[in-house]
Design a protein around this motif. Structure first.
Motif, PDB file in Angstrom:
ATOM      1  N   GLY A 163       9.648   0.774  -7.774  1.00 51.77           N
ATOM      2  CA  GLY A 163       9.080   1.077  -9.081  1.00 51.77           C
ATOM      3  C   GLY A 163       7.785   1.854  -9.039  1.00 51.77           C
ATOM      4  O   GLY A 163       7.058   1.889 -10.035  1.00 51.77           O
ATOM      5  N   ILE A 164       7.480   2.489  -7.900  1.00 50.94           N
ATOM      6  CA  ILE A 164       6.220   3.223  -7.765  1.00 50.94           C
ATOM      7  C   ILE A 164       6.533   4.668  -7.373  1.00 50.94           C
ATOM      8  O   ILE A 164       7.166   4.912  -6.342  1.00 50.94           O
ATOM      9  CB  ILE A 164       5.295   2.593  -6.708  1.00 50.94           C
ATOM     10  CG1 ILE A 164       5.071   1.109  -7.014  1.00 50.94           C
ATOM     11  CG2 ILE A 164       3.961   3.343  -6.654  1.00 50.94           C
ATOM     12  CD1 ILE A 164       4.332   0.361  -5.909  1.00 50.94           C
ATOM     13  N   ALA A 198       5.438   7.293  -0.679  1.00 54.60           N
ATOM     14  CA  ALA A 198       6.485   7.530  -1.680  1.00 54.60           C
ATOM     15  C   ALA A 198       7.844   7.075  -1.159  1.00 54.60           C
ATOM     16  O   ALA A 198       8.636   6.462  -1.897  1.00 54.60           O
ATOM     17  CB  ALA A 198       6.531   9.013  -2.052  1.00 54.60           C
ATOM     18  N   ALA A 199       8.114   7.355   0.111  1.00 52.57           N
ATOM     19  CA  ALA A 199       9.376   6.926   0.701  1.00 52.57           C
ATOM     20  C   ALA A 199       9.433   5.401   0.844  1.00 52.57           C
ATOM     21  O   ALA A 199      10.475   4.780   0.628  1.00 52.57           O
ATOM     22  CB  ALA A 199       9.575   7.588   2.064  1.00 52.57           C
ATOM     23  N   GLU A 200       8.308   4.804   1.191  1.00 54.51           N
ATOM     24  CA  GLU A 200       8.270   3.353   1.361  1.00 54.51           C
ATOM     25  C   GLU A 200       8.514   2.610   0.051  1.00 54.51           C
ATOM     26  O   GLU A 200       9.117   1.524   0.050  1.00 54.51           O
ATOM     27  CB  GLU A 200       6.899   2.936   1.917  1.00 54.51           C
ATOM     28  CG  GLU A 200       6.654   3.353   3.363  1.00 54.51           C
ATOM     29  CD  GLU A 200       5.237   3.046   3.831  1.00 54.51           C
ATOM     30  OE1 GLU A 200       4.930   3.350   4.990  1.00 54.51           O
ATOM     31  OE2 GLU A 200       4.444   2.507   3.031  1.00 54.51           O
ATOM     32  N   TYR A 201       8.066   3.185  -1.061  1.00 53.85           N
ATOM     33  CA  TYR A 201       8.091   2.453  -2.330  1.00 53.85           C
ATOM     34  C   TYR A 201       9.001   3.085  -3.382  1.00 53.85           C
ATOM     35  O   TYR A 201       8.911   2.761  -4.565  1.00 53.85           O
ATOM     36  CB  TYR A 201       6.665   2.295  -2.870  1.00 53.85           C
ATOM     37  CG  TYR A 201       5.892   1.303  -2.047  1.00 53.85           C
ATOM     38  CD1 TYR A 201       5.968  -0.059  -2.310  1.00 53.85           C
ATOM     39  CD2 TYR A 201       5.155   1.719  -0.939  1.00 53.85           C
ATOM     40  CE1 TYR A 201       5.327  -0.984  -1.514  1.00 53.85           C
ATOM     41  CE2 TYR A 201       4.497   0.800  -0.131  1.00 53.85           C
ATOM     42  CZ  TYR A 201       4.586  -0.547  -0.430  1.00 53.85           C
ATOM     43  OH  TYR A 201       3.951  -1.467   0.373  1.00 53.85           O
ATOM     44  N   ALA A 202       9.922   3.937  -2.940  1.00 52.82           N
ATOM     45  CA  ALA A 202      10.814   4.626  -3.883  1.00 52.82           C
ATOM     46  C   ALA A 202      11.719   3.661  -4.642  1.00 52.82           C
ATOM     47  O   ALA A 202      12.129   3.952  -5.772  1.00 52.82           O
ATOM     48  CB  ALA A 202      11.655   5.662  -3.138  1.00 52.82           C
ATOM     49  N   GLY A 238       6.593  -0.574 -12.699  1.00 50.60           N
ATOM     50  CA  GLY A 238       5.606  -0.536 -11.634  1.00 50.60           C
ATOM     51  C   GLY A 238       4.418   0.337 -11.966  1.00 50.60           C
ATOM     52  O   GLY A 238       3.505  -0.072 -12.685  1.00 50.60           O
ATOM     53  N   GLY A 239       4.397   1.557 -11.464  1.00 47.77           N
ATOM     54  CA  GLY A 239       3.273   2.437 -11.740  1.00 47.77           C
ATOM     55  C   GLY A 239       3.438   3.775 -11.041  1.00 47.77           C
ATOM     56  O   GLY A 239       4.405   4.012 -10.309  1.00 47.77           O
ATOM     57  N   ILE A 244      -1.197  -0.070  -4.618  1.00 50.29           N
ATOM     58  CA  ILE A 244       0.242  -0.279  -4.433  1.00 50.29           C
ATOM     59  C   ILE A 244       0.663  -1.739  -4.579  1.00 50.29           C
ATOM     60  O   ILE A 244       1.648  -2.032  -5.284  1.00 50.29           O
ATOM     61  CB  ILE A 244       0.697   0.310  -3.080  1.00 50.29           C
ATOM     62  CG1 ILE A 244       0.700   1.844  -3.170  1.00 50.29           C
ATOM     63  CG2 ILE A 244       2.078  -0.201  -2.688  1.00 50.29           C
ATOM     64  CD1 ILE A 244       0.923   2.539  -1.835  1.00 50.29           C
ATOM     65  N   PRO A 245      -0.009  -2.711  -3.948  1.00 53.19           N
ATOM     66  CA  PRO A 245       0.440  -4.104  -4.114  1.00 53.19           C
ATOM     67  C   PRO A 245       0.455  -4.561  -5.567  1.00 53.19           C
ATOM     68  O   PRO A 245       1.364  -5.304  -5.976  1.00 53.19           O
ATOM     69  CB  PRO A 245      -0.564  -4.893  -3.277  1.00 53.19           C
ATOM     70  CG  PRO A 245      -1.025  -3.928  -2.236  1.00 53.19           C
ATOM     71  CD  PRO A 245      -1.102  -2.615  -2.964  1.00 53.19           C
ATOM     72  N   LEU A 246      -0.546  -4.150  -6.355  1.00 54.05           N
ATOM     73  CA  LEU A 246      -0.549  -4.528  -7.768  1.00 54.05           C
ATOM     74  C   LEU A 246       0.640  -3.913  -8.494  1.00 54.05           C
ATOM     75  O   LEU A 246       1.340  -4.602  -9.259  1.00 54.05           O
ATOM     76  CB  LEU A 246      -1.856  -4.083  -8.434  1.00 54.05           C
ATOM     77  CG  LEU A 246      -1.907  -4.261  -9.957  1.00 54.05           C
ATOM     78  CD1 LEU A 246      -1.688  -5.724 -10.348  1.00 54.05           C
ATOM     79  CD2 LEU A 246      -3.226  -3.735 -10.510  1.00 54.05           C
ATOM     80  N   MET A 247       0.886  -2.639  -8.260  1.00 54.80           N
ATOM     81  CA  MET A 247       2.019  -1.982  -8.918  1.00 54.80           C
ATOM     82  C   MET A 247       3.345  -2.602  -8.498  1.00 54.80           C
ATOM     83  O   MET A 247       4.269  -2.731  -9.313  1.00 54.80           O
ATOM     84  CB  MET A 247       2.000  -0.483  -8.615  1.00 54.80           C
ATOM     85  CG  MET A 247       0.851   0.260  -9.273  1.00 54.80           C
ATOM     86  SD  MET A 247       0.899   2.031  -8.882  1.00 54.80           S
ATOM     87  CE  MET A 247      -0.447   2.629  -9.931  1.00 54.80           C
TER      88      MET A 247
END
Length: 258
Positions: A180-181, A173-177, A137-138, A124-127
């Protein structure tokens, strides 16, 4: 033009049934690959069969350093990470909960649940950095199970681990919606892989009888074929499938309908 032309795809558990199928599927669609599994010789031999630019790193997904090293390998070799398929997993003996050996239960949780946690922790941090730098993102696809969506008699600890994978998927998924992930989970029912073959052998019954017992709660009355699950994995990872995140996609022959 393939759906994943030039994309960098990381796959764990790459020499198992679903891992092999996913690697072949992404390679056929133009992806570059980073593959991981326990046995280096088997991993290297499989990588040589693929018509794709491929890097490999063997190791135990229950060891957090492997996940860190896989992300480093993807970055150093290919410059980014577009798709991660967190597939590595094991199952315990097909017995009632009190008969599951404690060491076996701990191993299943370490591989099936913590292995996915470690993977996402480093992917996640890389994306997120990629998204900040380029707007791209990814995508993460976690391989859970229909056992992660309901009870699974005689597979209690496995089911608990897969419920955990679903929980990790939905939460992240909710945290990074907005970062870009996209993060989704594929939840197959029993699939024609080594796990199912092992159950058939261990049952001591003829194959047809063992499979009938395994699938008696499946409306389609059969196990899934590997290619059927791979279709779902590729769909979840497809960059044009850009509004689906936090989803648990059941490939279950109708189990969820009853």
């Amino acid at each position: 033009m393939g759906r994943f032309d030039g994309a960098m795809v990381l796959i764990t558990g790459a020499t198992g049934g679903l891992g092999r199928g996913a690697a072949k599927g992404f390679a056929a669609e133009g992806a570059r690959l980073v593959l991981s599994d326990l046995d280096e010789k088997t991993l290297a031999a499989f990588a040589e069969t693929l018509e794709a630019e491929t890097a490999i790193l063997a190791g135990n997904i229950a060891d957090e350093k492997l996940s860190e090293d896989l992300v480093t390998l993807a970055t150093e070799r290919f410059g980014r990470l577009d798709v991660a398929v967190n597939n590595a997993g094991i199952v315990h003996s097909f017995v009632r909960l009190p008969q599951v050996a404690s060491d076996e239960a701990r191993r299943v949780l370490e591989v099936d649940l913590l292995g996915v946690f470690f993977a996402m922790k480093h992917q996640i941090p890389l994306m997120e950095r990629q998204f900040k730098a380029s707007g791209k993102g990814g995508t993460i696809v976690n391989i859970a199970s229909v056992a992660g969506l309901g009870g699974a008699p005689k597979l209690s600890v496995y089911a608990a681990a897969k419920h955990g994978v679903v929980g990790l998927t939905r939460s992240a998924a909710a945290e990074y919606a907005t970062k870009g992930i996209r993060i989704n989970a594929i939840c197959p029912a029993h699939t024609r892989t080594a796990m199912v073959d092992g159950f058939v052998r261990g049952s001591g019954a003829p194959e047809a009888e063992a499979l009938a017992e395994l699938t008696r709660g499946v409306p389609m009355k059969r196990v899934a074929e590997v290619d059927e699950v791979i279709t779902a994995i590729l769909f979840a990872a497809d960059p044009t499938n850009s509004f689906m995140t936090g989803h648990t996609l059941a490939v279950d022959g109708g189990i969820g309908a009853i």
